[in-house]
Write a protein that holds these residues in place. Structure first.
Motif, short mmCIF file in Angstrom:
data_model
loop_
_atom_site.label_atom_id
_atom_site.label_comp_id
_atom_site.label_asym_id
_atom_site.label_seq_id
_atom_site.Cartn_x
_atom_site.Cartn_y
_atom_site.Cartn_z
N MET A 1 0.88 -1.39 0.06
CA MET A 1 0.15 0.15 -0.01
C MET A 1 0.49 1.11 0.03
SD MET A 1 -3.65 0.99 2.26
CE MET A 1 -3.58 1.86 3.58
N SER A 2 0.52 2.00 -0.97
CA SER A 2 0.66 3.58 -0.72
C SER A 2 1.49 4.17 0.54
CB SER A 2 1.30 4.02 -2.40
OG SER A 2 1.46 5.57 -2.34
N GLN A 3 2.34 4.74 0.78
CA GLN A 3 2.75 5.92 1.81
C GLN A 3 3.08 6.98 1.17
OE1 GLN A 3 4.56 4.46 5.68
NE2 GLN A 3 3.90 2.33 4.93
N ILE A 4 2.88 7.40 0.02
CA ILE A 4 3.61 8.34 -0.45
C ILE A 4 3.09 9.87 -0.08
CG2 ILE A 4 1.52 8.88 -2.23
CD1 ILE A 4 5.18 9.85 -2.52
N VAL A 5 1.69 9.92 0.31
CA VAL A 5 1.90 11.07 1.24
C VAL A 5 2.44 11.34 2.20
CG1 VAL A 5 0.10 12.49 1.99
CG2 VAL A 5 -1.30 11.87 -0.04
N SER A 6 3.02 10.68 3.15
CA SER A 6 2.95 10.39 4.24
C SER A 6 4.64 10.72 4.45
CB SER A 6 3.39 8.98 4.77
OG SER A 6 1.87 8.75 5.29
N ILE A 7 5.49 10.29 3.55
CA ILE A 7 6.60 10.43 2.57
C ILE A 7 6.36 11.99 2.34
CG2 ILE A 7 8.47 9.62 1.38
CD1 ILE A 7 7.12 6.94 1.19
N LEU A 8 6.24 11.84 1.57
CA LEU A 8 6.48 13.75 1.48
C LEU A 8 5.80 14.78 1.97
CD1 LEU A 8 4.51 13.47 -2.37
CD2 LEU A 8 7.19 13.91 -2.17
N LYS A 9 4.52 14.00 3.23
CA LYS A 9 5.01 15.63 4.04
C LYS A 9 5.72 15.29 4.94
CE LYS A 9 0.36 15.48 6.44
NZ LYS A 9 0.00 14.38 6.88
N TYR A 10 6.51 14.22 4.89
CA TYR A 10 7.68 14.10 5.90
C TYR A 10 9.42 15.10 5.43
CZ TYR A 10 12.60 12.96 8.31
OH TYR A 10 13.29 12.90 8.98
N GLU A 11 9.40 14.46 4.26
CA GLU A 11 10.30 15.34 3.18
C GLU A 11 9.88 16.70 2.85
OE1 GLU A 11 12.65 13.80 3.28
OE2 GLU A 11 12.81 11.52 2.42
N GLY B 1 -1.83 13.69 -10.43
CA GLY B 1 -1.66 13.78 -11.64
C GLY B 1 -0.21 13.67 -12.75
N LYS B 2 0.94 12.99 -11.34
CA LYS B 2 2.32 13.21 -11.49
C LYS B 2 2.17 11.63 -12.39
CE LYS B 2 4.51 16.68 -9.24
NZ LYS B 2 4.91 17.24 -10.98
N ILE B 3 1.29 10.46 -11.46
CA ILE B 3 1.33 9.63 -11.38
C ILE B 3 1.14 9.43 -13.06
CG2 ILE B 3 0.57 6.78 -10.46
CD1 ILE B 3 0.45 7.82 -7.82
N TYR C 1 7.42 14.16 -7.58
CA TYR C 1 7.32 15.18 -7.08
C TYR C 1 8.43 16.15 -6.61
CZ TYR C 1 4.41 17.76 -3.43
OH TYR C 1 3.62 18.72 -2.60
N GLN C 2 9.80 15.98 -6.19
CA GLN C 2 10.30 17.13 -5.87
C GLN C 2 11.52 17.58 -7.32
OE1 GLN C 2 13.91 15.68 -3.99
NE2 GLN C 2 14.41 17.61 -2.96
N PRO C 3 11.47 16.89 -8.29
CA PRO C 3 12.57 18.04 -9.64
C PRO C 3 11.45 17.76 -10.68
CG PRO C 3 13.51 15.07 -9.37
CD PRO C 3 12.02 15.76 -8.16
N GLY C 4 10.09 16.88 -10.13
CA GLY C 4 9.49 16.75 -11.52
C GLY C 4 9.28 15.34 -11.69
N VAL C 5 8.30 14.99 -13.20
CA VAL C 5 8.31 13.55 -14.14
C VAL C 5 9.57 13.86 -15.03
CG1 VAL C 5 6.87 13.10 -15.48
CG2 VAL C 5 5.70 13.91 -13.32
#
Length: 155
Positions: free
Chosen positions: A1-11, A63-65, A94-98
């Motif tokens: 299961m993706s945790q991308i939002v939690s990861i990005l919130k931390y980063e 959108g990026k996915i 998310y960081q340097p873009g697609v």
């Protein structure tokens, strides 16, 4: 299961008022650029509650996915990834873009071959890693292992 939002919130952290990021862009919430490089913050006189910022971030990620899956080298790499490894690619997009992620040709090629150790080494041998070394080390560790151990206790 993706945790991308939690990861990005931390980063990315979270700021409810606009700020200038390290590259000179007006930015808000969890690293969302809201204006052109060098723009004054005087025009940005609002707050973004975290609940709204999280939804905005999730929408941007989706959108990026979608865009990532249209790029053959990235799509081929994603086919080899479990959820934690895919999250690292989403975070990089998310960081340097697609387009920025698509420039990691050696990394993506290694992932597509299932050679995650070489992919992690390639991630660490990049301008991105020199600009954000702690983030790059965490994300390369996830790419190498396939597990989010480097985020344990952080997200």
């Amino acid at each position: 299961m993706s945790q991308i939002v939690s990861i990005l919130k931390y980063e990315e952290g979270y700021r409810d008022v606009p700020f200038i990021d390290t590259l000179g862009y007006p930015t808000l919430a969890g690293g969302i650029k809201i204006g052109p490089e060098g723009a004054s913050l005087a025009s940005y006189i609002f707050k973004d509650p975290q609940q709204v910022g999280d939804l905005w971030m999730q929408t941007l990620i989706e959108g990026k996915i979608f865009d990532l899956k249209k790029r053959v080298p990235v799509a081929a790499a994603l086919c080899q990834c479990n959820a934690p490894r895919a999250d690292m690619l989403y975070s990089m997009a998310y960081q340097p873009g697609v387009k920025g992620l698509a420039g990691f040709k050696e990394t993506l090629n290694s992932i597509a071959k299932g050679d995650f150790s070489s992919a992690a080494d390639s991630m660490l041998n990049s301008l991105w890693a020199r600009q954000t070394p702690a983030r790059a080390r965490r994300q390369a560790a996830v790419m190498r292992s396939g597990a989010c151990e480097s985020y344990r206790g952080l997200i």
